[in-house]
Motif scaffolding. Structure first.
Motif, PDB file in Angstrom:
ATOM      1  N   SER A 170     -16.770  16.776 -23.037  1.00 13.42           N
ATOM      2  CA  SER A 170     -17.712  16.710 -24.163  1.00 13.42           C
ATOM      3  C   SER A 170     -19.146  16.879 -23.664  1.00 13.42           C
ATOM      4  CB  SER A 170     -17.565  15.388 -24.910  1.00 13.42           C
ATOM      5  OG  SER A 170     -17.784  14.284 -24.043  1.00 13.42           O
ATOM      6  N   ILE A 171     -19.403  16.448 -22.440  1.00 11.07           N
ATOM      7  CA  ILE A 171     -20.683  16.655 -21.761  1.00 11.07           C
ATOM      8  C   ILE A 171     -20.378  16.883 -20.287  1.00 11.07           C
ATOM      9  CG2 ILE A 171     -22.074  15.227 -23.341  1.00 11.07           C
ATOM     10  CD1 ILE A 171     -21.971  13.028 -21.119  1.00 11.07           C
ATOM     11  N   ILE A 172     -21.316  17.464 -19.575  1.00 12.79           N
ATOM     12  CA  ILE A 172     -21.159  17.589 -18.127  1.00 12.79           C
ATOM     13  C   ILE A 172     -21.510  16.228 -17.534  1.00 12.79           C
ATOM     14  CG2 ILE A 172     -21.948  18.759 -16.034  1.00 12.79           C
ATOM     15  CD1 ILE A 172     -20.362  20.537 -18.045  1.00 12.79           C
ATOM     16  N   PRO A 173     -20.552  15.575 -16.873  1.00 16.37           N
ATOM     17  CA  PRO A 173     -20.817  14.220 -16.390  1.00 16.37           C
ATOM     18  C   PRO A 173     -21.842  14.182 -15.260  1.00 16.37           C
ATOM     19  CG  PRO A 173     -18.602  14.934 -15.773  1.00 16.37           C
ATOM     20  CD  PRO A 173     -19.194  16.012 -16.615  1.00 16.37           C
TER      21      PRO A 173
ATOM     22  N   ASP B 147      -5.898  20.563 -23.375  1.00 19.87           N
ATOM     23  CA  ASP B 147      -4.997  21.148 -24.367  1.00 19.87           C
ATOM     24  C   ASP B 147      -5.045  20.283 -25.627  1.00 19.87           C
ATOM     25  OD1 ASP B 147      -4.310  23.333 -22.728  1.00 19.87           O
ATOM     26  OD2 ASP B 147      -2.780  22.142 -21.720  1.00 19.87           O
ATOM     27  N   LYS B 148      -3.925  19.697 -26.026  1.00 16.96           N
ATOM     28  CA  LYS B 148      -3.911  18.886 -27.247  1.00 16.96           C
ATOM     29  C   LYS B 148      -4.209  17.414 -26.991  1.00 16.96           C
ATOM     30  CE  LYS B 148      -0.689  21.923 -29.613  1.00 16.96           C
ATOM     31  NZ  LYS B 148       0.604  22.047 -30.273  1.00 16.96           N
ATOM     32  N   ILE B 149      -4.419  17.042 -25.749  1.00 15.67           N
ATOM     33  CA  ILE B 149      -4.646  15.649 -25.367  1.00 15.67           C
ATOM     34  C   ILE B 149      -6.137  15.407 -25.176  1.00 15.67           C
ATOM     35  CG2 ILE B 149      -4.133  13.855 -23.647  1.00 15.67           C
ATOM     36  CD1 ILE B 149      -1.654  14.868 -25.204  1.00 15.67           C
ATOM     37  N   LYS B 150      -6.630  14.321 -25.768  1.00 16.54           N
ATOM     38  CA  LYS B 150      -8.033  13.944 -25.613  1.00 16.54           C
ATOM     39  C   LYS B 150      -8.093  12.650 -24.805  1.00 16.54           C
ATOM     40  CE  LYS B 150     -12.241  13.640 -28.372  1.00 16.54           C
ATOM     41  NZ  LYS B 150     -12.750  13.675 -29.763  1.00 16.54           N
ATOM     42  N   ILE B 151      -8.855  12.689 -23.707  1.00 15.74           N
ATOM     43  CA  ILE B 151      -8.982  11.548 -22.803  1.00 15.74           C
ATOM     44  C   ILE B 151     -10.419  11.053 -22.851  1.00 15.74           C
ATOM     45  CG2 ILE B 151      -8.727  10.723 -20.424  1.00 15.74           C
ATOM     46  CD1 ILE B 151      -6.848  13.148 -19.949  1.00 15.74           C
ATOM     47  N   GLY B 152     -10.593   9.766 -23.120  1.00 16.66           N
ATOM     48  CA  GLY B 152     -11.912   9.152 -23.161  1.00 16.66           C
ATOM     49  C   GLY B 152     -12.176   8.327 -21.915  1.00 16.66           C
ATOM     50  N   PHE B 153     -13.427   8.340 -21.478  1.00 20.95           N
ATOM     51  CA  PHE B 153     -13.839   7.604 -20.276  1.00 20.95           C
ATOM     52  C   PHE B 153     -15.021   6.700 -20.600  1.00 20.95           C
ATOM     53  CE2 PHE B 153     -11.865  11.449 -18.826  1.00 20.95           C
ATOM     54  CZ  PHE B 153     -11.169  11.085 -17.689  1.00 20.95           C
TER      55      PHE B 153
ATOM     56  N   GLU C   5     -12.779   8.598 -37.151  1.00 18.64           N
ATOM     57  CA  GLU C   5     -13.646   8.544 -38.332  1.00 18.64           C
ATOM     58  C   GLU C   5     -15.026   7.986 -37.974  1.00 18.64           C
ATOM     59  OE1 GLU C   5     -12.692   9.964 -41.153  1.00 18.64           O
ATOM     60  OE2 GLU C   5     -10.806  10.403 -40.130  1.00 18.64           O
ATOM     61  N   LEU C   6     -15.068   7.088 -37.018  1.00 17.25           N
ATOM     62  CA  LEU C   6     -16.327   6.464 -36.604  1.00 17.25           C
ATOM     63  C   LEU C   6     -17.178   7.407 -35.771  1.00 17.25           C
ATOM     64  CD1 LEU C   6     -17.998   3.834 -36.525  1.00 17.25           C
ATOM     65  CD2 LEU C   6     -16.727   3.212 -34.471  1.00 17.25           C
ATOM     66  N   SER C   7     -16.518   8.185 -34.913  1.00 18.20           N
ATOM     67  CA  SER C   7     -17.251   9.097 -34.034  1.00 18.20           C
ATOM     68  C   SER C   7     -16.514  10.423 -33.932  1.00 18.20           C
ATOM     69  CB  SER C   7     -17.413   8.480 -32.638  1.00 18.20           C
ATOM     70  OG  SER C   7     -18.014   9.400 -31.760  1.00 18.20           O
ATOM     71  N   LYS C   8     -17.060  11.428 -34.564  1.00 19.58           N
ATOM     72  CA  LYS C   8     -16.441  12.761 -34.510  1.00 19.58           C
ATOM     73  C   LYS C   8     -16.464  13.316 -33.085  1.00 19.58           C
ATOM     74  CE  LYS C   8     -15.898  13.071 -38.998  1.00 19.58           C
ATOM     75  NZ  LYS C   8     -14.685  12.568 -39.545  1.00 19.58           N
ATOM     76  N   GLU C   9     -17.535  13.023 -32.357  1.00 19.62           N
ATOM     77  CA  GLU C   9     -17.688  13.548 -30.999  1.00 19.62           C
ATOM     78  C   GLU C   9     -16.704  12.904 -30.022  1.00 19.62           C
ATOM     79  OE1 GLU C   9     -21.055  13.883 -27.460  1.00 19.62           O
ATOM     80  OE2 GLU C   9     -21.485  12.726 -29.249  1.00 19.62           O
ATOM     81  N   PHE C  10     -16.599  11.579 -30.067  1.00 24.23           N
ATOM     82  CA  PHE C  10     -15.815  10.859 -29.076  1.00 24.23           C
ATOM     83  C   PHE C  10     -14.458  10.378 -29.580  1.00 24.23           C
ATOM     84  CE2 PHE C  10     -20.173   9.920 -27.406  1.00 24.23           C
ATOM     85  CZ  PHE C  10     -20.035  10.571 -26.201  1.00 24.23           C
TER      86      PHE C  10
END
Length: 154
Positions: free
Chosen positions: A37-40, A53-59, A82-87
């Motif tokens: 989503s951003i360059i860390p 792919d279809k998997i979203k991983i949050g850190f 619903e709370l955060s479209k980005e994350f």
């Protein structure tokens, strides 16, 4: 796939954040289709997602009491699309927590509300052992767990 929070827990200064940042780095290096989503910026704590792919991983590597995880409710933002479209809407969340207290309670609460399994992993720590090597080993273990989750072994 089972939605899962991988909580790296330990005392202050025991490599939780560094391990999580290393997991992010390895995924971005080893999976050419990974889209962050951003360059860390690994010089500090990280908060981002990676689409694999279809998997979203949050850190979220900031897991101290009264940190962003608590006051900005970042784990909830990673869980709730619903709370955060980005994350929001992460299938896997990798975060740091202490061994008890408000950060552990926050992970438990979000897991219960949003239907995540929780996997508690302690950071690798030895006061006289090379921390960088330990963080790399711990990160590679987490990578194997992520792979197992993706292929539905866990």
């Amino acid at each position: 796939m089972n939605k899962t929070i991988i909580a790296v827990h330990g005392r202050a200064g025991e490599g939780k954040s560094e391990t999580i940042k290393k997991v992010c780095e390895i995924i971005l290096r080893d999976f050419p289709n990974a889209i962050p989503s951003i360059i860390p910026n690994y010089s500090g704590d990280i908060l981002l997602t990676i689409q694999l792919d279809k998997i979203k991983i949050g850190f979220e590597s900031q897991g101290d009491p009264n940190s962003r995880m608590i006051y900005d409710d970042t784990i909830k933002k990673l869980a709730d699309k619903e709370l955060s479209k980005e994350f929001g809407g992460c299938d896997i969340i990798i975060c740091a927590t202490r061994t008890g207290g408000m950060t552990v309670k926050k992970v438990d609460k979000i897991a219960n509300i949003y239907g995540y399994n929780t996997l508690w992993i302690s950071s690798f720590f030895g006061p006289k052992i090379n921390h960088s090597v330990l963080n790399n080993k711990a990160a590679n273990n987490i990578i194997e767990i992520v792979k197992a989750l993706i292929i539905k072994q866990l």
